[in-house]
Design a protein around this motif. Sequence first.
Motif, PDB file in Angstrom:
ATOM      1  N   PHE A 118     -78.901  12.016 -66.553  1.00  0.00           N
ATOM      2  CA  PHE A 118     -78.323  10.660 -66.554  1.00  0.00           C
ATOM      3  C   PHE A 118     -79.348   9.663 -66.005  1.00  0.00           C
ATOM      4  CE2 PHE A 118     -75.576   7.467 -64.273  1.00  0.00           C
ATOM      5  CZ  PHE A 118     -75.045   6.854 -65.399  1.00  0.00           C
ATOM      6  N   ASP A 119     -80.043  10.048 -64.941  1.00  0.00           N
ATOM      7  CA  ASP A 119     -81.057   9.170 -64.350  1.00  0.00           C
ATOM      8  C   ASP A 119     -82.201   8.905 -65.332  1.00  0.00           C
ATOM      9  OD1 ASP A 119     -82.024   7.741 -61.900  1.00  0.00           O
ATOM     10  OD2 ASP A 119     -83.719   9.106 -62.194  1.00  0.00           O
ATOM     11  N   ASN A 120     -82.529   9.883 -66.166  1.00  0.00           N
ATOM     12  CA  ASN A 120     -83.557   9.658 -67.191  1.00  0.00           C
ATOM     13  C   ASN A 120     -83.093   8.631 -68.220  1.00  0.00           C
ATOM     14  OD1 ASN A 120     -85.226  11.505 -65.920  1.00  0.00           O
ATOM     15  ND2 ASN A 120     -84.602  13.221 -67.223  1.00  0.00           N
ATOM     16  N   MET A 163     -86.327   8.492 -58.045  1.00  0.00           N
ATOM     17  CA  MET A 163     -85.165   8.323 -58.894  1.00  0.00           C
ATOM     18  C   MET A 163     -85.089   6.892 -59.415  1.00  0.00           C
ATOM     19  SD  MET A 163     -81.258   9.200 -57.924  1.00  0.00           S
ATOM     20  CE  MET A 163     -80.308  10.222 -59.042  1.00  0.00           C
ATOM     21  N   ASN A 164     -84.718   6.738 -60.687  1.00  0.00           N
ATOM     22  CA  ASN A 164     -84.558   5.392 -61.259  1.00  0.00           C
ATOM     23  C   ASN A 164     -83.382   4.665 -60.625  1.00  0.00           C
ATOM     24  OD1 ASN A 164     -86.666   5.557 -63.314  1.00  0.00           O
ATOM     25  ND2 ASN A 164     -85.359   7.120 -64.247  1.00  0.00           N
ATOM     26  N   ALA A 186     -80.980   9.054 -77.136  1.00  0.00           N
ATOM     27  CA  ALA A 186     -79.930   8.254 -77.780  1.00  0.00           C
ATOM     28  C   ALA A 186     -79.927   6.839 -77.210  1.00  0.00           C
ATOM     29  CB  ALA A 186     -78.570   8.909 -77.577  1.00  0.00           C
ATOM     30  N   THR A 187     -80.143   6.730 -75.897  1.00  0.00           N
ATOM     31  CA  THR A 187     -80.161   5.421 -75.240  1.00  0.00           C
ATOM     32  C   THR A 187     -81.299   4.568 -75.801  1.00  0.00           C
ATOM     33  OG1 THR A 187     -79.234   6.451 -73.255  1.00  0.00           O
ATOM     34  CG2 THR A 187     -80.249   4.275 -72.983  1.00  0.00           C
ATOM     35  N   GLU A 188     -82.478   5.170 -75.891  1.00  0.00           N
ATOM     36  CA  GLU A 188     -83.654   4.460 -76.412  1.00  0.00           C
ATOM     37  C   GLU A 188     -83.418   4.018 -77.860  1.00  0.00           C
ATOM     38  OE1 GLU A 188     -87.171   6.905 -76.326  1.00  0.00           O
ATOM     39  OE2 GLU A 188     -88.441   5.175 -75.868  1.00  0.00           O
ATOM     40  N   GLU A 233     -72.655   6.983 -71.163  1.00  0.00           N
ATOM     41  CA  GLU A 233     -72.004   7.849 -70.173  1.00  0.00           C
ATOM     42  C   GLU A 233     -72.716   9.186 -69.983  1.00  0.00           C
ATOM     43  OE1 GLU A 233     -68.425   9.906 -71.193  1.00  0.00           O
ATOM     44  OE2 GLU A 233     -67.759  10.058 -69.124  1.00  0.00           O
ATOM     45  N   GLY A 234     -72.952   9.532 -68.726  1.00  0.00           N
ATOM     46  CA  GLY A 234     -73.321  10.897 -68.352  1.00  0.00           C
ATOM     47  C   GLY A 234     -72.019  11.623 -68.051  1.00  0.00           C
TER      48      GLY A 234
END
Length: 362
Positions: free
Chosen positions: A274-276, A60-61, A231-233, A251-252
């Motif tokens: 979310f972890d991804n 897990m990240n 979206a984060t990237e 937000e997750g």
Amino acid sequence: MRKYIVSILFVAILVPAWCAGSPSEKKKKIKPPKNIILLIGDGMGTPQVYAGYTAKHGNMNITNMAVSGFSITYSANDYITDSGAGATALSSGIKTNNASIGVDASGKPVETILEMAEKRGLSTGLISTSAITHATPASFIAHTANRSKYADIAFDFLKTDIDVFIGGGYNHFAHRADSLNLIDSLKARGYFVARDLKDVDIPSTHRLAALLADEHMPRMSKGRGNMLPDATEMALKILKRNKKGFFIMVEGSQIDWGGHDNDVAYIVDEVVDFDNAVGKALQFAAKDGETLVIVTADHETGGLGLIGGNIATGDVQGAFLTKDHTATMVPLFAFGPGSELFTGVMQNTDVFEKCAGLLGFK
Ligand code: MG
Ligand code: ZN
């Protein structure tokens, strides 16, 4: 016997040296970050994190982040917070009443870290898997004692210079009771308004309003795909162009909804997703070297207990105490410059204080 003596000698020599060293350690100057990425798992207590850890077979990240602590989440008027008061504590450093966003317990608007960042010329962003007008993202940009006033909250987005926002909630901008068309207003202000991330040309996009669902994004099992990590990237690629730095909240949202539904599979899917997204943030931060990544929650949801599981198969079994939020402390993880401040047990409001302090806003 010899090994025993050697280790006693080792302790005798090292312990005093370490103790003598610690006062000067405390004085060591903390390198401030240029950028902050705050990732909030709505409803993500320690059991939710460990359910994700199990499902990912221990890879897990979040749990690889070097620094960890706990956040105390009670609100101004309740032992158990809602997402509005919980996110307002994180965004503005004040404990407010449940259902309030971006206002104090008397209803007075408070400045959020996103607004402080805007005022100082940093770039800003918000990403959510709920409507972007929902309590958690709204607490960083809107001001109302009633979190369900979505039309007013959408209007508040136009009062700021936010650079990137991605989530659901198209209808609150496009189809409104006051018949204002906020999509046109966004376009007039230079936003590229997208209904699908595939339509976004990153090099030519400087302000992005991606409203990918009429209301909330679908849950993972209903086909959301990689929207949150993608979206984060994408947001980081746009925001990093600002030499002054940026602040973004990701937000997750639906970990909380899995908790309200007492649905372990829903929670697991959402925590893994979310972890991804956290992985994308950490990848960026590791390369960049000037970015602080913080992962935490607003509260726990469901009173989840893990009553069985298997790391090898990834199987998790849970039981729930409630269909609502609980009061338990939530975990907090940090990586990057300034992360050393985020250890031990702190108030949720301290997350804001530390972030604002590190960015020189206080
Ligand atoms: Mg939320
Ligand atoms: Zn909730």
